[in-house]
Motif scaffolding. Structure first.
Motif, mmCIF file in Angstrom:
data_model
loop_
_atom_site.group_PDB
_atom_site.id
_atom_site.type_symbol
_atom_site.label_atom_id
_atom_site.label_comp_id
_atom_site.label_asym_id
_atom_site.label_seq_id
_atom_site.Cartn_x
_atom_site.Cartn_y
_atom_site.Cartn_z
ATOM 1 N N MET A 61 73.728 4.713 -126.296
ATOM 2 C CA MET A 61 72.298 4.408 -126.155
ATOM 3 C C MET A 61 72.003 3.578 -124.899
ATOM 4 O O MET A 61 71.152 2.703 -124.903
ATOM 5 C CB MET A 61 71.751 3.741 -127.419
ATOM 6 C CG MET A 61 71.858 4.659 -128.641
ATOM 7 S SD MET A 61 71.399 3.924 -130.202
ATOM 8 C CE MET A 61 69.642 3.744 -129.992
ATOM 9 N N ARG A 62 72.672 3.905 -123.828
ATOM 10 C CA ARG A 62 72.414 3.236 -122.548
ATOM 11 C C ARG A 62 70.971 3.438 -122.092
ATOM 12 O O ARG A 62 70.418 2.603 -121.382
ATOM 13 C CB ARG A 62 73.352 3.767 -121.464
ATOM 14 C CG ARG A 62 74.794 3.388 -121.648
ATOM 15 C CD ARG A 62 75.610 3.902 -120.483
ATOM 16 N NE ARG A 62 77.034 3.735 -120.705
ATOM 17 C CZ ARG A 62 77.957 4.076 -119.823
ATOM 18 N NH1 ARG A 62 77.613 4.608 -118.659
ATOM 19 N NH2 ARG A 62 79.228 3.897 -120.096
ATOM 20 N N ILE A 63 70.392 4.556 -122.492
ATOM 21 C CA ILE A 63 69.016 4.855 -122.085
ATOM 22 C C ILE A 63 68.055 3.749 -122.520
ATOM 23 O O ILE A 63 67.050 3.502 -121.852
ATOM 24 C CB ILE A 63 68.559 6.243 -122.616
ATOM 25 C CG1 ILE A 63 67.333 6.745 -121.856
ATOM 26 C CG2 ILE A 63 68.287 6.217 -124.113
ATOM 27 C CD1 ILE A 63 67.592 7.139 -120.438
ATOM 28 N N MET A 64 68.403 3.047 -123.599
ATOM 29 C CA MET A 64 67.537 1.960 -124.084
ATOM 30 C C MET A 64 67.447 0.849 -123.033
ATOM 31 O O MET A 64 66.392 0.244 -122.855
ATOM 32 C CB MET A 64 68.055 1.411 -125.412
ATOM 33 C CG MET A 64 68.154 2.438 -126.532
ATOM 34 S SD MET A 64 66.593 3.134 -127.063
ATOM 35 C CE MET A 64 65.930 1.768 -127.998
ATOM 36 N N ASP A 65 68.544 0.579 -122.344
ATOM 37 C CA ASP A 65 68.553 -0.451 -121.306
ATOM 38 C C ASP A 65 68.000 0.060 -119.981
ATOM 39 O O ASP A 65 67.457 -0.708 -119.193
ATOM 40 C CB ASP A 65 69.975 -0.981 -121.084
ATOM 41 C CG ASP A 65 70.489 -1.771 -122.271
ATOM 42 O OD1 ASP A 65 69.683 -2.420 -122.958
ATOM 43 O OD2 ASP A 65 71.714 -1.722 -122.510
ATOM 44 N N ASP A 66 68.153 1.349 -119.730
ATOM 45 C CA ASP A 66 67.768 1.906 -118.435
ATOM 46 C C ASP A 66 66.361 2.503 -118.413
ATOM 47 O O ASP A 66 65.856 2.858 -117.348
ATOM 48 C CB ASP A 66 68.782 2.984 -118.016
ATOM 49 C CG ASP A 66 70.159 2.401 -117.760
ATOM 50 O OD1 ASP A 66 70.232 1.244 -117.293
ATOM 51 O OD2 ASP A 66 71.164 3.090 -118.025
ATOM 52 N N PHE A 67 65.719 2.592 -119.568
ATOM 53 C CA PHE A 67 64.415 3.253 -119.642
ATOM 54 C C PHE A 67 63.380 2.637 -118.705
ATOM 55 O O PHE A 67 62.626 3.356 -118.046
ATOM 56 C CB PHE A 67 63.883 3.238 -121.085
ATOM 57 C CG PHE A 67 62.540 3.892 -121.223
ATOM 58 C CD1 PHE A 67 62.404 5.263 -121.054
ATOM 59 C CD2 PHE A 67 61.412 3.141 -121.507
ATOM 60 C CE1 PHE A 67 61.154 5.870 -121.171
ATOM 61 C CE2 PHE A 67 60.169 3.737 -121.630
ATOM 62 C CZ PHE A 67 60.045 5.107 -121.456
ATOM 63 N N SER A 68 63.342 1.325 -118.603
ATOM 64 C CA SER A 68 62.338 0.696 -117.731
ATOM 65 C C SER A 68 62.530 1.123 -116.275
ATOM 66 O O SER A 68 61.556 1.242 -115.526
ATOM 67 C CB SER A 68 62.383 -0.827 -117.861
ATOM 68 O OG SER A 68 63.636 -1.322 -117.437
ATOM 69 N N ARG A 69 63.769 1.390 -115.882
ATOM 70 C CA ARG A 69 64.032 1.856 -114.515
ATOM 71 C C ARG A 69 63.501 3.277 -114.308
ATOM 72 O O ARG A 69 62.976 3.599 -113.240
ATOM 73 C CB ARG A 69 65.523 1.811 -114.213
ATOM 74 C CG ARG A 69 66.107 0.411 -114.157
ATOM 75 C CD ARG A 69 67.610 0.486 -113.829
ATOM 76 N NE ARG A 69 68.219 -0.803 -113.891
ATOM 77 C CZ ARG A 69 68.931 -1.265 -114.914
ATOM 78 N NH1 ARG A 69 69.143 -0.506 -115.970
ATOM 79 N NH2 ARG A 69 69.466 -2.468 -114.886
ATOM 80 N N LEU A 70 63.650 4.115 -115.331
ATOM 81 C CA LEU A 70 63.117 5.476 -115.240
ATOM 82 C C LEU A 70 61.591 5.433 -115.205
ATOM 83 O O LEU A 70 60.961 6.119 -114.396
ATOM 84 C CB LEU A 70 63.585 6.327 -116.425
ATOM 85 C CG LEU A 70 64.965 6.962 -116.330
ATOM 86 C CD1 LEU A 70 66.061 5.947 -116.500
ATOM 87 C CD2 LEU A 70 65.094 8.056 -117.354
ATOM 88 N N LEU A 71 61.015 4.612 -116.061
ATOM 89 C CA LEU A 71 59.562 4.493 -116.118
ATOM 90 C C LEU A 71 59.001 3.965 -114.791
ATOM 91 O O LEU A 71 57.917 4.369 -114.364
ATOM 92 C CB LEU A 71 59.157 3.582 -117.283
ATOM 93 C CG LEU A 71 57.719 3.659 -117.753
ATOM 94 C CD1 LEU A 71 57.335 5.070 -118.170
ATOM 95 C CD2 LEU A 71 57.487 2.690 -118.890
ATOM 96 N N ALA A 72 59.756 3.112 -114.115
ATOM 97 C CA ALA A 72 59.308 2.575 -112.821
ATOM 98 C C ALA A 72 59.117 3.693 -111.792
ATOM 99 O O ALA A 72 58.231 3.606 -110.934
ATOM 100 C CB ALA A 72 60.302 1.535 -112.306
#
Length: 188
Positions: free
Chosen positions: A74-85
């Motif tokens: 579930m790395r996406i949970m930590d990286d989601f804000s970077r994708l959203l940026a």
């Protein structure tokens, strides 16, 4: 990871757009199903989210969104804000293509779905002063519908309908509501 996937990953680094595109298309196709090589490229893709080449930024968002279902840690949970940026990218085409791919994160599981819908709802609210806010809002509503068609959880639909009701412009409210009156075709 097999040799072809390694080759596709190498192609993503190319300055030749045709070679880079070949790698991108190959990886998208390979990631249609759950894969066991996601973490072998995950960090490089996260790094590309801030790359100087806008194509690399878009490709990174699209591939990470598609690979979320292959992310048991579930790395996406930590990286989601970077994708959203990247949905606020200076190049609107980059922002829009990135935004249009995020819905796939919701296919990874309930926690990822909740995070995604909350993130999209916040993005819907905060884009109001952006030049192309109607397109951004349309993409968000459309993305929620695409996810709902595959994972028909009531909170997705309700969130979308609540957001549509907040739209002050009747023309846009009707357009967004239209996404919930028609069937949306399968994933891309």
């Amino acid at each position: 990871m097999d040799a072809l996937i390694r080759l596709y990953l190498e192609h993503l680094q190319s300055s030749d757009k045709n070679i880079r595109n070949e790698g991108y298309i190959g990886l998208l196709a390979a990631a249609e199903e759950t894969v066991n090589w996601a973490y072998e490229c995950w960090d490089a893709l996260v790094s590309d989210l801030t790359h100087s080449d806008n194509h690399r930024r878009t490709i990174a968002v699209q591939l990470l969104s598609k690979l979320a279902k292959s992310d048991p840690e579930m790395r996406i949970m930590d990286d989601f804000s970077r994708l959203l940026a990247v949905t606020r990218d200076e190049k609107f085409v980059t922002a829009r293509h990135s935004l249009q791919s995020l819905w796939q994160i919701g296919l990874a599981g309930p926690e990822q779905r909740e995070m995604l819908i909350e993130g999209l709802a916040a993005r819907y609210e905060d884009c109001i002063h952006e030049k192309n806010y109607p397109l951004i809002r349309f993409d968000i509503i459309h993305s929620m519908r695409r996810l709902y068609d595959l994972v028909p959880e009531p909170f997705i639909r309700q969130t979308a309908l609540d957001l549509i009701e907040k739209e002050a412009d009747v023309k846009y409210r009707r357009k967004y509501a239209g996404e919930w009156k028609k069937a949306v075709k399968g994933p891309s």
